[in-house]
Design a protein around this motif. Structure first.
Motif, mmCIF file in Angstrom:
data_model
loop_
_atom_site.group_PDB
_atom_site.id
_atom_site.type_symbol
_atom_site.label_atom_id
_atom_site.label_comp_id
_atom_site.label_asym_id
_atom_site.label_seq_id
_atom_site.Cartn_x
_atom_site.Cartn_y
_atom_site.Cartn_z
ATOM 1 N N ASP A 107 74.613 65.740 -3.368
ATOM 2 C CA ASP A 107 75.790 65.308 -3.863
ATOM 3 C C ASP A 107 77.060 65.727 -3.084
ATOM 4 O OD1 ASP A 107 77.394 64.297 -6.335
ATOM 5 O OD2 ASP A 107 78.253 66.399 -6.085
ATOM 6 N N TRP A 108 76.994 66.776 -2.459
ATOM 7 C CA TRP A 108 78.104 66.986 -1.340
ATOM 8 C C TRP A 108 78.081 65.969 0.002
ATOM 9 C CZ3 TRP A 108 82.401 69.941 -2.053
ATOM 10 C CH2 TRP A 108 83.162 70.259 -0.906
ATOM 11 N N ALA A 109 76.917 65.861 0.258
ATOM 12 C CA ALA A 109 76.815 64.858 1.418
ATOM 13 C C ALA A 109 77.237 63.499 0.972
ATOM 14 C CB ALA A 109 75.417 64.862 2.104
ATOM 15 N N THR A 156 80.040 70.732 8.986
ATOM 16 C CA THR A 156 79.842 69.179 8.863
ATOM 17 C C THR A 156 80.985 68.940 7.723
ATOM 18 O OG1 THR A 156 77.268 69.161 8.941
ATOM 19 C CG2 THR A 156 78.408 67.273 7.809
ATOM 20 N N CYS A 157 82.037 68.134 8.170
ATOM 21 C CA CYS A 157 83.279 67.887 7.509
ATOM 22 C C CYS A 157 83.645 66.520 7.782
ATOM 23 C CB CYS A 157 84.334 68.944 8.128
ATOM 24 S SG CYS A 157 84.730 68.687 9.853
ATOM 25 N N MET A 158 84.404 66.223 6.717
ATOM 26 C CA MET A 158 85.498 65.101 6.693
ATOM 27 C C MET A 158 86.796 65.027 6.348
ATOM 28 S SD MET A 158 85.036 61.748 7.491
ATOM 29 C CE MET A 158 83.777 60.947 7.531
ATOM 30 N N LEU A 159 87.889 64.564 6.963
ATOM 31 C CA LEU A 159 89.111 64.903 6.870
ATOM 32 C C LEU A 159 89.589 63.488 5.939
ATOM 33 C CD1 LEU A 159 91.629 66.314 7.280
ATOM 34 C CD2 LEU A 159 92.073 64.877 9.356
ATOM 35 N N PHE A 160 90.120 63.769 4.583
ATOM 36 C CA PHE A 160 90.759 62.818 3.905
ATOM 37 C C PHE A 160 92.428 63.095 3.733
ATOM 38 C CE2 PHE A 160 86.398 63.725 2.690
ATOM 39 C CZ PHE A 160 85.952 62.463 2.429
ATOM 40 N N ALA A 161 93.290 62.221 3.246
ATOM 41 C CA ALA A 161 94.605 62.209 3.345
ATOM 42 C C ALA A 161 95.141 61.431 2.196
ATOM 43 C CB ALA A 161 95.283 61.675 4.576
ATOM 44 N N MET A 202 79.549 74.399 5.370
ATOM 45 C CA MET A 202 79.682 75.353 6.504
ATOM 46 C C MET A 202 78.637 76.475 6.321
ATOM 47 S SD MET A 202 83.001 78.244 6.715
ATOM 48 C CE MET A 202 84.031 76.757 7.075
ATOM 49 N N GLU A 203 77.898 76.592 7.617
ATOM 50 C CA GLU A 203 76.908 77.706 7.577
ATOM 51 C C GLU A 203 76.966 78.439 8.715
ATOM 52 O OE1 GLU A 203 71.879 77.446 7.054
ATOM 53 O OE2 GLU A 203 72.970 75.874 7.522
ATOM 54 N N PRO A 204 77.535 79.635 8.542
ATOM 55 C CA PRO A 204 77.563 80.720 9.578
ATOM 56 C C PRO A 204 76.248 80.981 10.177
ATOM 57 C CG PRO A 204 78.864 81.536 7.739
ATOM 58 C CD PRO A 204 78.152 80.198 7.113
ATOM 59 N N GLN A 205 76.008 81.417 11.418
ATOM 60 C CA GLN A 205 74.698 81.589 12.011
ATOM 61 C C GLN A 205 74.180 82.781 11.532
ATOM 62 O OE1 GLN A 205 74.937 82.495 16.252
ATOM 63 N NE2 GLN A 205 73.104 80.803 16.525
ATOM 64 N N GLY A 206 73.159 82.832 10.571
ATOM 65 C CA GLY A 206 72.810 83.963 10.057
ATOM 66 C C GLY A 206 73.315 84.429 8.715
ATOM 67 N N GLY A 207 73.951 83.393 8.101
ATOM 68 C CA GLY A 207 74.731 83.518 6.916
ATOM 69 C C GLY A 207 74.244 82.520 5.793
ATOM 70 N N ASP A 208 74.979 82.291 4.778
ATOM 71 C CA ASP A 208 74.573 81.568 3.569
ATOM 72 C C ASP A 208 75.395 80.305 3.786
ATOM 73 O OD1 ASP A 208 72.635 83.130 2.482
ATOM 74 O OD2 ASP A 208 74.149 84.176 1.319
ATOM 75 N N LEU A 209 74.924 79.121 3.486
ATOM 76 C CA LEU A 209 75.691 77.815 3.544
ATOM 77 C C LEU A 209 76.825 77.754 2.146
ATOM 78 C CD1 LEU A 209 74.366 74.354 4.352
ATOM 79 C CD2 LEU A 209 75.747 74.597 2.080
ATOM 80 N N THR A 210 78.130 77.129 2.605
ATOM 81 C CA THR A 210 78.932 77.115 1.497
ATOM 82 C C THR A 210 79.684 75.540 1.661
ATOM 83 O OG1 THR A 210 80.784 78.204 2.847
ATOM 84 C CG2 THR A 210 79.528 79.585 1.480
ATOM 85 N N HIS A 211 80.005 75.206 0.532
ATOM 86 C CA HIS A 211 81.019 73.869 0.592
ATOM 87 C C HIS A 211 82.349 74.461 0.177
ATOM 88 C CE1 HIS A 211 77.210 71.733 -1.129
ATOM 89 N NE2 HIS A 211 77.166 71.900 0.284
#
Length: 214
Positions: free
Chosen positions: A115-117, A169-174, A190-199
């Motif tokens: 859904d986020w994608a 992985t991102c998109m810019l809106f205005a 966002m997914e830090p190396q060795g960490g958990d993915l967040t939105h």
């Protein structure tokens, strides 16, 4: 690159800072913003700051290849001052923006990630408490557009010896505001190396070069 003289010197090579100073901004320095940059936007603006001072505690760098470099400067509260430059040293830095966090969430399952994608690829983006923002990168005429992905290296000290790597992985809106104002929305997986993915959602505004100093 040699920045030794900027920081008082030292004979050991290991003492040389490895991260650039961009527009006089780097870790350990204070950036002062002109509050008129957001106050002039009026009551229609979502973006608000209760401070005009940014204490920089971390610095990020993104290599965009032929499109140049992104330099990011963070506070303890995750406010982000961003500059775009054609060079890794930031000598030609331009396109200045300041962002503040709006929301952060851990997607509970694969459905939430899909859904986020889809939201990142859509011509418009909104969220609880936010108006609709239109896709800024690539324009909003196409029904769908792939977002941009990159690695960011984030440093917590000027030596640059250790970096936290974060895949984004991102998109810019205005959205345009009355007069000549504009607000920005950065939507990120966002997914830090060795960490958990967040939105993540961040809201921001463009800055003129005269609207901040360090």
């Amino acid at each position: 690159m040699v920045f030794r003289k900027l920081f008082g010197g030292g004979k050991e090579r290991d003492a040389e800072p490895a991260i650039p100073v961009v527009r006089n901004v780097t870790i350990g320095r204070t950036v002062r913003l002109d509050p008129l940059a957001w106050r002039r936007l009026g009551d229609d603006a979502v973006f608000r700051l209760d401070t005009d001072t940014l204490e920089i505690v971390a610095q990020g760098s993104v290599d965009l290849g032929v499109d140049g470099w992104v330099h990011r400067f963070y506070t303890e509260d995750d406010l982000m001052l961003q500059m775009v430059s054609p060079d890794p040293e930031g000598l030609g830095a331009e396109d200045f923006t300041v962002f503040r966090p709006w929301s952060s969430a851990y997607p509970p399952d694969a459905h939430a990630r899909r859904d986020w994608a889809d939201r990142l690829r859509s011509p418009g983006f909104t969220d609880d408490g936010l108006p609709v923002f239109r896709r800024f990168w690539f324009g909003d005429t196409d029904a769908r557009q792939d977002p941009v992905s990159f690695w960011e290296s984030v440093y917590d000290d000027r030596s640059g010896r250790h970096a936290r790597r974060i895949y984004q992985t991102c998109m810019l809106f205005a959205r345009d505001l009355p007069g000549d104002g504009r607000e920005l929305l950065l939507a990120i997986e966002m997914e830090p190396q060795g960490g958990d993915l967040t939105h993540e959602i961040m809201v921001g505004i463009p800055l003129d070069v005269g609207e901040f100093e360090a």
